[in-house]
Write an enzyme that holds these catalytic residues in place. Structure first.
Site, PDB file in Angstrom:
ATOM      1  N   ARG A 187     131.869 112.338   7.701  1.00  0.00           N
ATOM      2  CA  ARG A 187     132.058 113.781   7.822  1.00  0.00           C
ATOM      3  C   ARG A 187     133.550 114.092   7.770  1.00  0.00           C
ATOM      4  O   ARG A 187     134.394 113.258   8.062  1.00  0.00           O
ATOM      5  CB  ARG A 187     131.452 114.302   9.116  1.00  0.00           C
ATOM      6  CG  ARG A 187     129.936 114.210   9.170  1.00  0.00           C
ATOM      7  CD  ARG A 187     129.365 114.984  10.334  1.00  0.00           C
ATOM      8  NE  ARG A 187     127.932 114.892  10.407  1.00  0.00           N
ATOM      9  CZ  ARG A 187     127.083 115.655   9.718  1.00  0.00           C
ATOM     10  NH1 ARG A 187     127.561 116.572   8.892  1.00  0.00           N
ATOM     11  NH2 ARG A 187     125.784 115.517   9.856  1.00  0.00           N
ATOM     12  N   ASP A 240     118.226 121.002   5.727  1.00  0.00           N
ATOM     13  CA  ASP A 240     117.967 122.368   6.193  1.00  0.00           C
ATOM     14  C   ASP A 240     117.581 123.304   5.059  1.00  0.00           C
ATOM     15  O   ASP A 240     117.098 124.419   5.305  1.00  0.00           O
ATOM     16  CB  ASP A 240     119.202 122.935   6.898  1.00  0.00           C
ATOM     17  CG  ASP A 240     119.535 122.201   8.181  1.00  0.00           C
ATOM     18  OD1 ASP A 240     118.766 121.289   8.556  1.00  0.00           O
ATOM     19  OD2 ASP A 240     120.569 122.516   8.796  1.00  0.00           O
ATOM     20  N   ARG A 275     119.931 124.003  11.556  1.00  0.00           N
ATOM     21  CA  ARG A 275     120.989 124.568  12.400  1.00  0.00           C
ATOM     22  C   ARG A 275     120.957 126.089  12.405  1.00  0.00           C
ATOM     23  O   ARG A 275     120.971 126.728  13.450  1.00  0.00           O
ATOM     24  CB  ARG A 275     122.361 124.097  11.915  1.00  0.00           C
ATOM     25  CG  ARG A 275     122.607 122.625  12.093  1.00  0.00           C
ATOM     26  CD  ARG A 275     123.965 122.231  11.547  1.00  0.00           C
ATOM     27  NE  ARG A 275     125.040 122.939  12.212  1.00  0.00           N
ATOM     28  CZ  ARG A 275     125.599 122.550  13.358  1.00  0.00           C
ATOM     29  NH1 ARG A 275     125.186 121.453  13.944  1.00  0.00           N
ATOM     30  NH2 ARG A 275     126.587 123.248  13.892  1.00  0.00           N
ATOM     31  N   GLY A 301     126.421 118.490   1.606  1.00  0.00           N
ATOM     32  CA  GLY A 301     125.976 119.811   2.027  1.00  0.00           C
ATOM     33  C   GLY A 301     127.032 120.882   1.842  1.00  0.00           C
ATOM     34  O   GLY A 301     127.961 120.732   1.037  1.00  0.00           O
TER      35      GLY A 301
END
Length: 472
Positions: free
Chosen positions: A179, A235, A280, A204
């Protein structure tokens, strides 16, 4: 039996005013301003080389487009060649003329962010398409995402069809991931140092933001490096991408856990199966997994707030439901009910995402505490399949989907296109510029078709209404 009420929440309660609300029912409002909804694609220069796919392929014209909205109010269309880039995406696919010479270029591939089913399938598809179709032989896998292009970069690996054989059946990523994004200046310096011509960034929304910054720095230096994004999100929340790769597998795996929770719940008096899934800010995974099983009593998503207590709260809803039905299954997206959890400090991960408190554990504790000591014992089983879902092997649908995405990503890069991702819209693969994602989010519309379908599946009432439709 109470009547079935459906409230109509104000969209402003669920989507901030500076973000565009995208969902299954309402496509984005098309604005003619040149500063908004500009879907034109940046190119590195005039493509003058004849594609090696000549006489092997049906080529896509640069004029072919996929409309953003296919709905009409009956008024006369004002779309023309001059403003088409405000109303439609470029259609992806092979071009007759390409920009890069396949014999001399170097291609890099990175995977970033959290795991997702299909990452290896994308790598597999990119390598095979580059090597077998365009005869590009200098393909490099960069370890651990953008960190692999920092000044402390780890080793890289040469990729070929031989050393990616069968990886499309595996979960995870052979390239590792991380990340966070080092400074764009640092990344571009290393891209130039290693003489990369094309970079495929798989990740993402954070990865796409990083890729956008990288392309801006590339442009400042007047370098001829193409950056193509391949959107990855369990998601399913990236704008202008109806379905992202891995989502179908995620729904399938989450559904397995929901069915396990269902068996646990119905095996006990006043049994409750509570399942937390990823999501999220968008509840797409919760919604689809709920509908795929048909056994969920209540689905909670980030787009619709709820309360715990009082006449219209979650706890009395559960109490009333169990009085009539003896057991229930609740699915909650990880971003739902965050306003209910009091945390002393807000933390962020390396990608800049807010670290969310665990709504699943919170609800488990609150529900157990609410019924403790009352003459109404419950048996609650809590299941969190998050890491099982995201590390799963892709199913057949996603392997096919990944193959199509990879093929179209290579076509775009070889044609010299850059600063874009491969989208999926109205059943077509498209080119979506990074700039069009700015301050936009994709969320479920509480008054849209998808959420209505969920309610029809669960027969749940809005838990913020005064009555409890408990028919199931």
């Amino acid at each position: 039996m109470a009547n079935h009420h459906l409230s109509k929440p104000d969209h402003q309660n669920h989507t901030s005013s500076n973000k565009e609300h995208l969902d299954d029912k309402k496509t984005p409002k098309i604005v003619r301003s040149p500063n908004t909804n500009n879907f034109s694609i940046t190119t590195l220069g005039e493509p003058n080389l004849t594609s090696p796919l000549y006489e092997k392929q049906n080529f896509i014209s640069e004029k072919e487009r996929v409309l953003v909205s296919i709905r009409s109010d009956g008024s006369k269309s004002a779309i023309n060649a001059a403003n088409i880039h405000h109303y439609a995406f470029e259609k992806s696919g092979p071009r007759y003329k390409i920009f890069f010479n396949p014999q001399t270029i170097k291609v890099g591939i990175i995977t970033c962010g959290g795991l997702c089913p299909g990452l290896n399938s994308i790598i597999y598809g990119l390598v095979r398409q580059l090597w077998n179709r365009y005869e590009v032989k200098n393909i490099v896998g960069i370890y651990f995402g953008y960190q692999g292009l920092s000044t402390q970069a780890s080793k890289m690996i040469n990729l070929s069809p031989e050393n990616v054989r069968d990886i499309h059946f595996l979960g995870g990523t052979i390239l590792g991931t991380s990340r966070g994004t080092p400074p764009a200046e640092e990344i571009v310096t290393n891209l130039a140092k290693h003489q990369f011509n094309i970079l495929f960034a798989i990740g993402g929304d954070g990865t796409m933001r990083g890729a956008h910054l990288i392309t801006e720095e590339i442009a400042k230096r007047n370098l001829k490096i193409s950056v193509i994004g391949i959107p990855k999100t369990i998601d399913n929340d990236i704008p202008y991408v109806i379905t992202s790769f891995g989502f179908e597998t995620a729904v399938e795996k989450a559904s397995d856990t929901i069915m396990a929770a269902h068996e646990e719940a119905r095996g006990h008096r006043n049994g409750i199966g509570l399942v937390k899934v990823m999501g999220r800010y968008s509840g797409y995974l919760a919604a689809h997994a709920t509908m795929s099983t048909g056994v969920v009593s209540l689905c909670l998503i980030p787009e619709i707030p709820f309360t715990l207590t009082g006449k219209r709260g979650l706890i009395p809803y559960i109490h009333q439901y169990l009085k009539q039905k003896s057991y229930m299954v609740i699915v909650v997206a990880e971003g739902a009910g965050q306003d209910l959890i009091k945390t002393p400090t807000i933390k962020y991960d390396a990608s800049g995402n807010k670290v969310l408190p665990d709504i699943g554990t919170f609800l488990k504790n609150e529900i157990n505490a609410a019924f403790k000591g009352k003459n109404f014992p419950i048996s609650l089983k809590y299941l969190d399949p998050s890491y099982y879902v995201r590390s799963a092997r892709p199913n057949c649908f996603d392997r096919v989907f990944c193959s199509r995405i990879a093929q179209n990503a290579v076509h775009a890069a070889m044609a010299g296109k850059t600063a874009m991702l491969i989208g999926y819209w109205h059943g077509e693969m498209t080119h979506v510029p990074f700039k069009s994602l700015y301050q936009r989010t994709k969320r479920i519309n509480p008054n849209g078709t998808l959420w209505f379908n969920v309610i029809e599946s669960t027969v749940q009432g809005d838990i913020n209404t005064e009555e409890y439709p408990l028919k199931h």
